[in-house]
Design an enzyme around this catalytic site. Sequence first.
Site, PDB file in Angstrom:
ATOM      1  N   ASP A 486       0.930  -1.196   0.197  1.00 38.93           N
ATOM      2  CA  ASP A 486       0.029   0.003  -0.048  1.00 38.93           C
ATOM      3  C   ASP A 486       0.757   1.120  -0.120  1.00 38.93           C
ATOM      4  O   ASP A 486       1.966   1.169   0.449  1.00 38.93           O
ATOM      5  CB  ASP A 486      -0.839  -0.067   1.262  1.00 38.93           C
ATOM      6  N   ASP A 556     -10.494   2.353  -3.522  1.00 38.32           N
ATOM      7  CA  ASP A 556     -11.141   2.231  -1.713  1.00 38.32           C
ATOM      8  C   ASP A 556     -12.630   2.284  -1.678  1.00 38.32           C
ATOM      9  O   ASP A 556     -13.272   2.186  -0.669  1.00 38.32           O
ATOM     10  CB  ASP A 556     -10.541   3.289  -1.005  1.00 38.32           C
TER      11      ASP A 556
END
Length: 736
Positions: A486, A556
């Site tokens: 990430d 997301d």
Amino acid sequence: MNSTVTEQLIDFNEKQRVFHLHNNLISYIFSIEKGGFLSHLYFGKRVRNYHGQLKNPQRDRGFSDNLPGTQDRTYSLDFLLQEYSSQGDGDFRKPAAVIRQANGSQSTFFVYRAHTISSGKPKLEGLPAAYVLDGSEAQTLTVTLEDELSHVELELMYTIYRDRPVIARSVKLTNKGTTTINIEKLASLQLDLPADRKQVISLPGAHMNERHLERENVNFGVKSFSSRRGTTSHQMNNFIALCDPNTDEFTGDVYGFSLVYSGNHKEEVEKDPYGAIRILVGINDEQFDWQVKSKQSFQTPEVLLTYSDNGFNGLSHTLHKLLRERVARGKFQYALRPILVNNWEATFMDFNEDKLKPLVAEAKQLGLEMFVLDDGWFGHRDDDRSSLGDWQVFQKKFPAGLKRFADYVHTNHLKFGLWFEPEMISIDSELYRQHPDYMLQVPGRQPSPSRDQYVLDIGREAVRENIHDQISQLLDSCPIDYIKWDMNRHLTDIYSKALPAERQGETFHRYVLGLYKLLEELTTEYPNILFEGCSGGGGRFDAGLLYYMPQSWTSDNTDAVARMQIQYGTSLAYPVSSMAAHVSVSPNQQTGRTTSLQTRGAVAMSGVFGYELDLTQLTVAEKTVVKKQVSLYKKIRPIIQYGTFIRLLDPSKGNHCAWMFVATDKSVAVVFSFKLLAEAQPDFKRLKLAGLDPQKDYQNTTSGEIFGGDELMNTGFYESIQPGDFNSQMYYFKLV
Ligand code: DGJ
């Protein structure tokens, strides 16, 4: 000229001084013009032979200057379709190269010196790039240009694949002079096209709203698409396409430009005063200044240039195949990707081993294949204010270490995946306490936090080594099958303590090179780990990262309706095998929208499938649906991940969205169709398919109906009308 290849994909006509790169699908033609300047002639559908008739017209145009030392008023670089332009060469359009010399001048004239044609495709040192499996698959033309005064040399590289409508382009600069020069701009690609009405497609967005298709006319002046955030960004992807006004999903011309890079980028589209169009693609020149000492070189990233005369789906097919087959690498390149459950939206950071175990057990019951432990397992991280940089397990959450939990996951016959954010540092971390200088920070100035975190100067070897060693210690002590890599903020405070003042303009690009180095090391050392890219969702979804990590978290935003748009746009340039998509809870945590489990499943099953919710909270009825989805996905997974993806209906253009997947041998087709809002008087919607064998018959395995492939593609069929909002339907057709 050194020609080593017999079966030519690249010809050089000595008399015409013309290069012709060709395969059965495309031709790319350019010439060496007066003064040694390269002039673009054609890129598009294959032409058998270039007979020399298409010369760039000349004319005495006012205020367009002529070549130094000549009196020909009709010849000016200002309106020549150039192959690669530079600052100060009399071409007043945006230049591809800006080179600052020791005396401060930025003016260069790059002229032809030599060329070579070789089989295969050279690797780009330290950079991701498309590759070949053997030398016969492609040929590479390298044209050397030189600026006589500074002795700076440019090698323009063109690789044409034998069986793909693709030309990979990049540029290498070598300073053959005796003094140091600075690169202020060096585009990877320039493409000048004759005057025409064109439209440009870009993929802008935002966090939780990535890669929407944006289409606009190319008007006079310069339009640029870019990121100066240090990464590809959610805000503007590094892919653009140029098409005709009438191009649609299935018909019409379109050029694609895909930058194989993960940092600052810029795509410029200029319509000059005479209507000609220039495209420049490469590293963003803003905040870029790269010093090249005598005898040193600089290599730009690569651009994958593609052409389709079959509309946007044609373009996507080329790119999907290319990225899957010749950019992605490693054990998982063609592997069926595991169906996972990720604990992020289920628990966020509020978990411990005991709380997670029931989720694991439930995942096993439901037939899932991998459990991914997301953010919060390391340092003393209970919220996002601490511990980035400390890649040791959080004892409070895993008292016996991470291995015991990994073993538990494995005994449940699930793979075990783990989240990392290796490029970041928290002030509240051991790493910061020991190495405050590892952070990107301008001396004397407080750095700007974002999500309360800061960026490591990953371009520095010491920083990379530290992170590498921490990660490998963990990987060596705990059996891990998958890593989610990430990156949750963009780069500010651009200053590297490892660089002198005159090299600070290199910091952004050195960051990307450092990241690639670290990824190359870890993916080579741990070939059995599947890596998934992520940057607060799809903030670094690009062809460069795909070289190291074959899949990426798409967004997301897990709301099924928002995801239709995001996945539709993303699919223009990226293969389905790279798009991770999960079913999450409803009402959705990002949008508050309520959608059925069926629709959430249908959208997520259109990518690399998984779940991201607390499985233990599902009702018995929901668990039955999930089990069915999982077993259905296992059946259709090879076609979804590696078949041909075709967009049918764009959700931004109406109340419907539809796409389909066809097996490579056309024996099976899986179709997903979505209706957005309920209507009192809906259209009788006829869905037409594509990509099937028109000569063969297919059966809808649910209804038993038989259709000709030609029928499904031309007459189509009426869909049943479902009440309510956000419905989905799936059809499975197989050859009779
Ligand atoms: C952003 C990612 O996109 C999410 O899926 C999750 O991993 C969080 N970061 C964790 O901080």
